[in-house]
Design a protein around this motif. Structure first.
Motif, PDB file in Angstrom:
ATOM      1  N   ALA A  98       0.830  -1.211   0.000  1.00 30.44           N
ATOM      2  CA  ALA A  98       0.000   0.000   0.000  1.00 30.44           C
ATOM      3  C   ALA A  98       0.860   1.256   0.000  1.00 30.44           C
ATOM      4  CB  ALA A  98      -0.937  -0.011   1.212  1.00 30.44           C
ATOM      5  N   ARG A  99       1.988   1.222   0.721  1.00 28.24           N
ATOM      6  CA  ARG A  99       2.887   2.372   0.727  1.00 28.24           C
ATOM      7  C   ARG A  99       3.491   2.608  -0.647  1.00 28.24           C
ATOM      8  NH1 ARG A  99       8.019   1.955   4.583  1.00 28.24           N
ATOM      9  NH2 ARG A  99       8.523   0.399   2.998  1.00 28.24           N
ATOM     10  N   SER A 100       3.883   1.533  -1.315  1.00 24.22           N
ATOM     11  CA  SER A 100       4.428   1.674  -2.668  1.00 24.22           C
ATOM     12  C   SER A 100       3.370   2.184  -3.638  1.00 24.22           C
ATOM     13  CB  SER A 100       4.994   0.342  -3.150  1.00 24.22           C
ATOM     14  OG  SER A 100       6.033  -0.109  -2.303  1.00 24.22           O
ATOM     15  N   SER A 101       2.140   1.682  -3.508  1.00 26.56           N
ATOM     16  CA  SER A 101       1.069   2.146  -4.394  1.00 26.56           C
ATOM     17  C   SER A 101       0.797   3.629  -4.185  1.00 26.56           C
ATOM     18  CB  SER A 101      -0.205   1.330  -4.141  1.00 26.56           C
ATOM     19  OG  SER A 101       0.011  -0.043  -4.386  1.00 26.56           O
ATOM     20  N   ALA A 102       0.774   4.071  -2.922  1.00 23.29           N
ATOM     21  CA  ALA A 102       0.540   5.495  -2.654  1.00 23.29           C
ATOM     22  C   ALA A 102       1.685   6.347  -3.189  1.00 23.29           C
ATOM     23  CB  ALA A 102       0.355   5.716  -1.149  1.00 23.29           C
ATOM     24  N   ARG A 103       2.924   5.878  -3.021  1.00 24.64           N
ATOM     25  CA  ARG A 103       4.070   6.636  -3.522  1.00 24.64           C
ATOM     26  C   ARG A 103       4.037   6.738  -5.044  1.00 24.64           C
ATOM     27  NH1 ARG A 103       7.924   3.296  -2.290  1.00 24.64           N
ATOM     28  NH2 ARG A 103       8.353   4.074  -0.208  1.00 24.64           N
TER      29      ARG A 103
END
Length: 481
Positions: free
Chosen positions: A392-397
């Motif tokens: 999820a952090r990678s997707s948001a970034r």
């Protein structure tokens, strides 16, 4: 007369909440102008000076982040400063050297002080501080043995030293001797010290089993410095439970509201706190607009209010027959009662601004990331939650960067026929000032946006013929092509 609001702090009809120092009001209309810092008079209504001036604050918003290469993340750092309104922002692992100028990492509204690693690649620290603060660089307190930077913040009653440190993981034990010498040098100069940084020493438990961590905390206690960060500041596969390596060290009474914020621009978390130091600084018009005046109606006792209204003599108009004079007399008497039971207070709306490319999709991705992070913090042994949080952090970034790039591409396309607007967009992307742009950058930018030069070979020929001093760079481009 019936349409006027008697609870408004002026004669003109208005809402209970009015903006202070608004451009739509003049000082004669009951709202003080930008130079009126001492008192506020609104038709016989006065307020203490400390309530109306936004130029004085009792604390400084302090933050620190390990960015792992600042050059390509200046836009993200600028967004963080804009959204959270930090006064001092420390950065570690800037990865800068002499080839990077201050204009390359410039952020509007902030000044930068940096200390680059002198020899090998990586490392380095820097400070961003708000341009309205009275800050003095203290390079004499630093040395080349430790990656650190010191500044001195001038308050209304005292001065505060703030140091930013970065300790590499492979640093030898000699580092702590150099750190103690630098800390002693700063303490002799000014005992009011606050230290922020990444020391790569895990202090997450009350009594760290690591001897280095225990010695480090004992050394800080000798100078009256207490660690205020107790949550994990980095999550890695080697330590899925998290390590507390980013610290804020200061006297216990100087720091409050210390938090750890997970961000998407680095695998390190951001730490923030309030540093109690009363300072005076200039305020931008956007910040002034966020200060509002409103009446405190929570503690109103209706029985006493009705009794005072009945005994105020609001219907006594024996001395005049003029309607305006009668209204002014009634309004003054009624406001005197209202001010007694519901006084005016001045508060900040605390509205956070968002970048122009932020939308509902990006908001949902950030919410999803925050939810998974909270769930994983409650159950750190769950590897599935850890993997979901990282995804999820990678997707948001990635979504953040994609939307930001699409926004600037659209801005460039809309400004393709206006060179001035186009260069404003280019400068906002690269964070460079107009006078620092080289001939090679101008030619490449003109090529990218289709303004003058049609091909890369034409760029080389153009540089060789018109700018002899750029021939070496042009040949480099030729080799790359």
């Amino acid at each position: 007369m019936a349409s006027l609001n008697p609870l408004a702090p002026s004669f003109s009809p208005s809402k209970l909440t009015t903006s202070v120092h608004s451009q739509h009001h003049s000082p004669g209309a009951g709202i003080p102008g930008p130079s009126a810092h001492g008192s506020c008079t609104q038709n016989n209504l006065s307020a203490p000076a400390h309530r109306i001036t936004p130029l004085t604050q009792s604390f400084i918003r302090l933050s620190f982040l390990n960015v792992c290469s600042l050059r390509n993340k200046v836009a993200e750092v600028a967004d963080i400063l804009q959204q959270h309104n930090f006064d001092i922002f420390g950065v570690a692992e800037t990865w800068l050297d002499s080839t990077t100028s201050d204009s390359d990492i410039d952020i509007p509204g902030y000044c930068v002080i940096r200390h680059d690693r002198p020899v090998r690649r990586g490392g380095g620290v820097c400070f961003y501080f708000r341009s309205g603060l009275q800050v003095k660089p203290r390079p004499e307190l630093s040395d080349d043995n430790i990656e650190s930077s010191w500044i001195e913040v001038k308050g209304r009653r005292r001065r505060q030293l703030v140091g930013c440190f970065y300790r590499p993981p492979d640093e030898p034990i000699l580092y702590w001797q150099n750190f103690e010498e630098q800390l002693h040098r700063a303490f002799v100069d000014n005992p009011s010290i606050t230290v922020i940084g990444n020391f790569n020493v895990n202090v997450s438990t009350p009594y760290p089993p690591c001897p280095i961590a225990r010695k480090f905390l004992e050394l800080c206690n000798c100078y009256g410095l207490t660690n205020h960060v107790h949550a994990p500041t980095r999550i890695s596969p080697a330590c899925p439970s998290g390590t507390t390596i980013h610290l804020i060290l200061s006297a216990s009474q100087d720091i409050s509201e210390c938090h750890v914020l997970p961000l998407t621009i680095s695998d390190h978390f951001e730490i923030e706190a309030n540093l109690h130091l009363q300072v005076s600084r200039s305020v931008s018009p956007q910040e002034v607009e966020r200060v509002r005046a409103q009446r405190n109606t929570r503690s109103v006792k209706l029985c006493e209010f009705r009794r005072d209204v009945s005994s105020a003599g609001l219907d006594d108009f024996t001395n005049t027959r003029d309607v305006d004079t009668m209204w002014a007399s009634w309004h003054t008497k009624f406001l005197a009662v209202v001010d007694k039971h519901a006084p005016i207070r001045y508060v900040s709306s605390n509205r956070k601004s968002h970048p122009p490319w932020s939308d509902r999709e990006l908001h949902k991705l950030n919410q999803r990331k925050s939810q998974l992070h909270r769930r994983w913090l409650r159950d750190k042994g769950n590897q599935n939650l850890h993997v979901q949080f990282k995804q999820a952090r990678s997707s948001a970034r990635n979504a953040y960067r994609r939307k930001r790039n699409d926004f600037f591409r659209a801005q460039c396309a809309a400004s393709s026929q206006n060179p001035r607007k186009l260069w404003n967009v280019i400068n906002s992307v690269t964070n460079r000032k107009r006078n620092n742009r080289t001939c090679l950058e101008s030619a490449v930018a003109n090529y990218i946006f289709g303004q003058a030069i049609p091909s890369l070979r034409a760029i080389i020929r153009h540089l060789e013929s018109k700018y002899p001093e750029e021939q070496e760079k042009a040949h480099m481009v030729d080799e790359l092509s």
